[in-house]
Design a protein around this motif. Structure first.
Motif, PDB file in Angstrom:
ATOM      1  N   CYS A 252      -5.828 -10.545  -5.062  1.00 14.04           N
ATOM      2  CA  CYS A 252      -5.339  -8.874  -5.113  1.00 14.04           C
ATOM      3  C   CYS A 252      -4.608  -8.416  -6.614  1.00 14.04           C
ATOM      4  O   CYS A 252      -3.954  -8.928  -7.153  1.00 14.04           O
ATOM      5  N   HIS A 253      -4.834  -7.703  -6.968  1.00 16.37           N
ATOM      6  CA  HIS A 253      -4.631  -6.895  -8.699  1.00 16.37           C
ATOM      7  C   HIS A 253      -3.291  -7.094  -8.592  1.00 16.37           C
ATOM      8  O   HIS A 253      -2.567  -6.962  -9.986  1.00 16.37           O
ATOM      9  N   GLN A 254      -2.462  -6.582  -7.509  1.00 16.56           N
ATOM     10  CA  GLN A 254      -1.048  -6.528  -8.202  1.00 16.56           C
ATOM     11  C   GLN A 254      -0.394  -8.138  -8.192  1.00 16.56           C
ATOM     12  O   GLN A 254       0.530  -8.156  -8.287  1.00 16.56           O
ATOM     13  N   ALA A 255      -1.012  -9.061  -7.009  1.00 15.09           N
ATOM     14  CA  ALA A 255      -0.225 -10.707  -6.855  1.00 15.09           C
ATOM     15  C   ALA A 255      -1.017 -10.766  -8.377  1.00 15.09           C
ATOM     16  O   ALA A 255      -1.267 -12.120  -8.564  1.00 15.09           O
TER      17      ALA A 255
ATOM     18  N   ASP B  93       3.604  -0.573  -3.229  1.00 19.34           N
ATOM     19  CA  ASP B  93       3.477  -2.031  -2.828  1.00 19.34           C
ATOM     20  C   ASP B  93       4.617  -2.226  -3.892  1.00 19.34           C
ATOM     21  O   ASP B  93       5.618  -1.700  -4.274  1.00 19.34           O
ATOM     22  N   SER B  94       4.967  -3.214  -2.879  1.00 18.09           N
ATOM     23  CA  SER B  94       6.572  -3.922  -3.492  1.00 18.09           C
ATOM     24  C   SER B  94       6.145  -5.103  -3.769  1.00 18.09           C
ATOM     25  O   SER B  94       4.747  -5.949  -3.178  1.00 18.09           O
ATOM     26  N   PHE B  95       7.245  -6.069  -3.939  1.00 21.72           N
ATOM     27  CA  PHE B  95       8.171  -8.269  -4.193  1.00 21.72           C
ATOM     28  C   PHE B  95       8.359  -7.978  -3.125  1.00 21.72           C
ATOM     29  O   PHE B  95       8.535  -7.275  -1.862  1.00 21.72           O
ATOM     30  N   ALA B  96       7.428  -9.056  -2.454  1.00 19.53           N
ATOM     31  CA  ALA B  96       7.282  -9.242  -1.270  1.00 19.53           C
ATOM     32  C   ALA B  96       8.380  -9.629  -0.803  1.00 19.53           C
ATOM     33  O   ALA B  96       9.367  -9.434   0.680  1.00 19.53           O
TER      34      ALA B  96
ATOM     35  N   ALA C 212       5.596  10.729  -3.430  1.00 13.73           N
ATOM     36  CA  ALA C 212       6.877  10.883  -3.230  1.00 13.73           C
ATOM     37  C   ALA C 212       6.868  10.541  -1.734  1.00 13.73           C
ATOM     38  O   ALA C 212       8.352   9.899  -1.992  1.00 13.73           O
ATOM     39  N   GLN C 213       5.719   9.674  -1.096  1.00  7.19           N
ATOM     40  CA  GLN C 213       6.199   9.417   0.168  1.00  7.19           C
ATOM     41  C   GLN C 213       6.188   7.927  -0.562  1.00  7.19           C
ATOM     42  O   GLN C 213       6.512   7.894   0.970  1.00  7.19           O
ATOM     43  N   THR C 214       6.089   7.779  -1.313  1.00  3.94           N
ATOM     44  CA  THR C 214       5.697   6.440  -1.201  1.00  3.94           C
ATOM     45  C   THR C 214       5.990   5.121  -2.450  1.00  3.94           C
ATOM     46  O   THR C 214       6.865   3.791  -2.545  1.00  3.94           O
ATOM     47  N   VAL C 215       7.029   6.184  -2.905  1.00  2.00           N
ATOM     48  CA  VAL C 215       7.497   5.176  -4.117  1.00  2.00           C
ATOM     49  C   VAL C 215       8.830   4.852  -3.775  1.00  2.00           C
ATOM     50  O   VAL C 215       9.001   4.405  -5.219  1.00  2.00           O
ATOM     51  N   GLY C 216       9.236   5.541  -3.303  1.00  2.00           N
ATOM     52  CA  GLY C 216      10.987   5.014  -3.356  1.00  2.00           C
ATOM     53  C   GLY C 216      10.615   3.580  -2.435  1.00  2.00           C
ATOM     54  O   GLY C 216      11.495   2.780  -3.806  1.00  2.00           O
ATOM     55  N   ALA C 217      10.090   2.794  -1.965  1.00  2.00           N
ATOM     56  CA  ALA C 217      10.114   1.065  -1.280  1.00  2.00           C
ATOM     57  C   ALA C 217       9.596   0.660  -3.009  1.00  2.00           C
ATOM     58  O   ALA C 217      10.321  -0.158  -2.667  1.00  2.00           O
ATOM     59  N   THR C 218       8.374   1.096  -3.420  1.00  2.00           N
ATOM     60  CA  THR C 218       8.615   0.066  -4.804  1.00  2.00           C
ATOM     61  C   THR C 218       9.204   0.335  -5.645  1.00  2.00           C
ATOM     62  O   THR C 218       9.930  -0.634  -6.351  1.00  2.00           O
ATOM     63  N   LEU C 219      10.044   1.247  -6.222  1.00  2.00           N
ATOM     64  CA  LEU C 219      11.316   1.044  -6.872  1.00  2.00           C
ATOM     65  C   LEU C 219      12.367   0.279  -6.281  1.00  2.00           C
ATOM     66  O   LEU C 219      13.360  -0.056  -7.001  1.00  2.00           O
TER      67      LEU C 219
END
Length: 251
Positions: free
Chosen positions: A150-153, A91-94, A15-22
């Motif tokens: 990086c795995h996400q990239a 994590d998020s898109f740049a 809950a503390q981190t997923v908002g930025a990703t969305l």
């Protein structure tokens, strides 16, 4: 019609981190994607936040799992897109154009599209670059230098990807990327501008030594023991340089 990209986000009490990703996904100028939330039966407000995200292509699955990589395997099994992007909670898109830029690189049907990563803190402020820079040319042999991308990239064509090996608890993504590259006929570089903002507080950050030991074992498996030992000797100057920089920044 299936989407070009499947964005797979694994959550558990995030809950503390997923908002930025969305938010990052919702702001993309390209809409040729689906987003999958693979949740491990969260007990906090994660699912409530996800359901309020207003992402039309969002699909949510919530059930107990055997950990991060088991959840990622579930994401692979459920994905419909031609390319897979694993974007962890936090994590998020740049920037807002990343998916549109990546879409242009799919024209030649590369096995992997990859790019650079920047590090952000919990306030979403950029705190620096990743200590390893993605090379302009990427092959399976490149990964003998470590996790150079990086795995996400690391965006992989779905028909080439294996499941994550669950015997690796912290670094199965490293093994997975090597195996994907061995299957890939050609790869496309997204350029110098970062495509991913990585939250510098991940699982491997918190379990750094255990993660390094797993990576050593993975390197031995793919490149041989002698090559792995020689490469680790070459890592020493890099390690000392990072330690020196970290010490200087704390003064």
């Amino acid at each position: 019609m299936n989407p070009l990209f499947s964005i797979i986000t694994v959550t558990w009490n995030a809950a503390q981190t997923v908002g930025a990703t969305l938010d990052s996904v919702r702001r993309q100028t390209s809409s040729d994607y689906e987003m999958l939330i693979i949740d491990g039966a969260s007990t906090d407000d994660t699912l409530a936040i996800v359901k309020q995200a207003s992402i039309a292509s969002l699909r949510v699955f919530s059930e107990p799992d055997q950990g991060l990589y088991d959840a990622m395997n579930k994401g692979i099994a459920r994905a419909r897109g031609r390319y897979l992007i694993f974007l962890n909670a936090g994590d998020s898109f740049a920037d807002d154009t990343v998916l549109a830029r990546l879409a242009l690189l799919t024209a030649d049907d590369p096995g992997v599209i990859y790019g650079q990563t920047q590090l952000v803190d919990s306030n979403r402020q950029v705190v620096g670059k990743r200590h390893l820079t993605a090379p302009k040319r990427l092959t399976a042999a490149s990964m003998a230098r470590g996790m150079v991308v990086c795995h996400q990239a690391f965006v992989a064509r779905r028909d080439l990807v294996p499941e994550y090996d669950l015997k690796y608890r912290l670094s199965s993504d490293y093994d997975w990327c090597i195996r994907v590259l061995k299957n890939s006929p050609a790869n496309a570089y997204a350029g110098r501008e970062p495509i991913i903002s990585y939250l510098a507080d991940g699982m491997t950050t918190r379990h750094h030594r255990a993660s390094l030991w797993e990576r050593f074992r993975i390197m031995c498996h793919h490149y041989g023991v002698w090559t792995t030992i020689v490469m680790h000797l070459s890592f020493i100057p890099r390690y000392l340089k990072r330690r020196w920089k970290g010490s200087a920044n704390r003064q």
